[in-house]
Design a protein around this motif. Sequence first.
Motif, short mmCIF file in Angstrom:
data_model
loop_
_atom_site.label_atom_id
_atom_site.label_comp_id
_atom_site.label_asym_id
_atom_site.label_seq_id
_atom_site.Cartn_x
_atom_site.Cartn_y
_atom_site.Cartn_z
N GLY A 53 0.75 -1.35 -0.37
CA GLY A 53 0.10 -0.05 -0.32
C GLY A 53 1.34 1.11 0.26
N HIS A 54 -0.01 2.20 0.10
CA HIS A 54 0.49 3.51 0.24
C HIS A 54 0.65 3.80 1.85
N ASP A 55 2.14 4.61 1.69
CA ASP A 55 3.20 4.96 3.13
C ASP A 55 3.50 3.95 3.50
N VAL A 56 3.80 2.83 3.67
CA VAL A 56 4.66 2.33 3.99
C VAL A 56 6.08 1.59 4.72
N TRP A 57 6.11 1.16 5.74
CA TRP A 57 7.72 1.13 5.50
C TRP A 57 8.16 0.08 6.00
N ILE A 58 9.18 -0.50 4.85
CA ILE A 58 9.66 -2.12 5.24
C ILE A 58 11.06 -1.86 5.44
N GLY A 59 11.65 -3.23 6.43
CA GLY A 59 12.56 -2.81 7.23
C GLY A 59 13.71 -3.72 6.84
N HIS A 60 14.68 -3.80 7.01
CA HIS A 60 16.50 -4.14 6.34
C HIS A 60 15.66 -5.87 6.72
N GLY A 61 16.04 -6.08 5.60
CA GLY A 61 15.99 -7.39 4.98
C GLY A 61 15.00 -8.51 4.94
N VAL A 62 13.32 -8.10 5.11
CA VAL A 62 11.95 -8.08 4.71
C VAL A 62 12.08 -9.14 3.70
N THR A 63 11.48 -9.99 3.77
CA THR A 63 10.72 -10.89 2.72
C THR A 63 9.39 -10.50 2.95
N VAL A 64 8.99 -11.05 1.31
CA VAL A 64 6.95 -10.71 1.12
C VAL A 64 6.96 -12.62 0.66
N LEU A 65 6.40 -13.28 0.76
CA LEU A 65 5.98 -14.10 0.02
C LEU A 65 4.68 -13.60 -1.06
N PRO A 66 4.71 -14.41 -1.80
CA PRO A 66 4.16 -14.19 -3.35
C PRO A 66 2.36 -14.17 -3.19
N GLY A 67 1.76 -13.15 -3.30
CA GLY A 67 0.24 -13.53 -2.89
C GLY A 67 0.15 -12.35 -2.04
N VAL A 68 0.78 -11.39 -0.79
CA VAL A 68 0.59 -11.17 0.34
C VAL A 68 0.26 -9.60 -0.31
N HIS A 69 -0.82 -9.14 0.97
CA HIS A 69 -0.95 -7.65 0.02
C HIS A 69 -0.72 -6.85 1.77
N VAL A 70 -0.31 -5.97 1.46
CA VAL A 70 0.05 -5.25 2.53
C VAL A 70 -0.72 -3.80 2.95
N GLY A 71 -1.71 -3.38 3.95
CA GLY A 71 -1.87 -2.16 4.21
C GLY A 71 -1.70 -1.17 3.73
N ASN A 72 -2.72 -0.28 4.02
CA ASN A 72 -1.85 1.49 3.89
C ASN A 72 -1.52 1.62 5.16
N GLY A 73 0.09 2.63 5.39
CA GLY A 73 0.75 3.37 6.48
C GLY A 73 0.92 1.99 7.56
N ALA A 74 1.56 0.17 6.99
CA ALA A 74 1.89 -0.97 8.04
C ALA A 74 3.44 -0.66 8.18
N VAL A 75 3.76 -1.16 8.65
CA VAL A 75 5.58 -1.25 9.28
C VAL A 75 5.40 -2.93 9.08
N LEU A 76 6.76 -3.08 8.51
CA LEU A 76 7.28 -4.36 8.32
C LEU A 76 8.65 -4.53 9.41
N ALA A 77 8.57 -5.33 10.37
CA ALA A 77 10.07 -4.79 11.27
C ALA A 77 11.35 -5.36 10.05
N ALA A 78 12.19 -5.10 10.40
CA ALA A 78 13.57 -5.63 9.77
C ALA A 78 13.70 -7.09 10.00
N GLY A 79 14.17 -7.87 9.10
CA GLY A 79 14.18 -9.48 9.23
C GLY A 79 12.52 -10.17 9.02
N ALA A 80 11.50 -9.53 9.12
CA ALA A 80 10.16 -10.41 8.71
C ALA A 80 10.08 -11.22 7.65
N VAL A 81 9.37 -12.25 7.66
CA VAL A 81 9.10 -13.17 6.76
C VAL A 81 7.52 -12.65 6.83
#
Length: 215
Positions: A118-146
């Motif tokens: 989405g918009h205004d998302v912060w994705i930290g260092h070393g994050v992996t997002v797998l196929p088909g995933v939807h990340v909403g506006n304003g979310a934070v994915l912490a460093a190293g998250a899968v």
Amino acid sequence: MSTINPPSAAKLSTTVIDHSVKIRESSIGEQCEILAHTYMEYSELGDFSYLGEYCHVADCSIGKFTAIANHVRLGAPNHPMGRPSQHRFTYCPEYYDSDLQRDAGFFAQRREQRVTIGHDVWIGHGVTVLPGVHVGNGAVLAAGAVVTKDVAPYAVVGGVPARAIKSRFPPDIVTRLQAIAWWHWPFETISARLSDFQDDDVVAFCERCETAHEC
């Protein structure tokens, strides 16, 4: 793909893409930045978003004003676990025998399993997002998250696999921010209201925006 028209080149810089970046069948918005050794394929990067170094983005749609740190993998592809073999010879046999053809259907399915950021998302260092995933506006994915499952707007997630840690704001504020959708404003408006964005009082921000009918 952009809907924002900057007032002049003197006020806003152009999109910057490092010479080492590789891009395949992708679109880049206005005022974006892509740092060294990043690779994009079959993807879209929204206005004012930026990608750090050594990122790999495939089959992904990224919104506006999204910040992506180094070594992030978006749309990391899966191997065919349901087949007798998971090896790539099953879908890229031409690597080993030039008389054989790759499995076009397999790759078509990969293209369909798009990641949506989405918009205004912060994705930290070393994050992996797998196929088909939807990340909403304003979310934070912490460093190293899968990230293996959808992420709600304004949620903070972390871990392997990623789990919800907290919400950045109460539900009513999340709803109001989604309705305001400031990321669609002309950048002249955002610039004029910079002091509002620098204030930690998000309730006051919502009230001012709603009163001004920006949303």
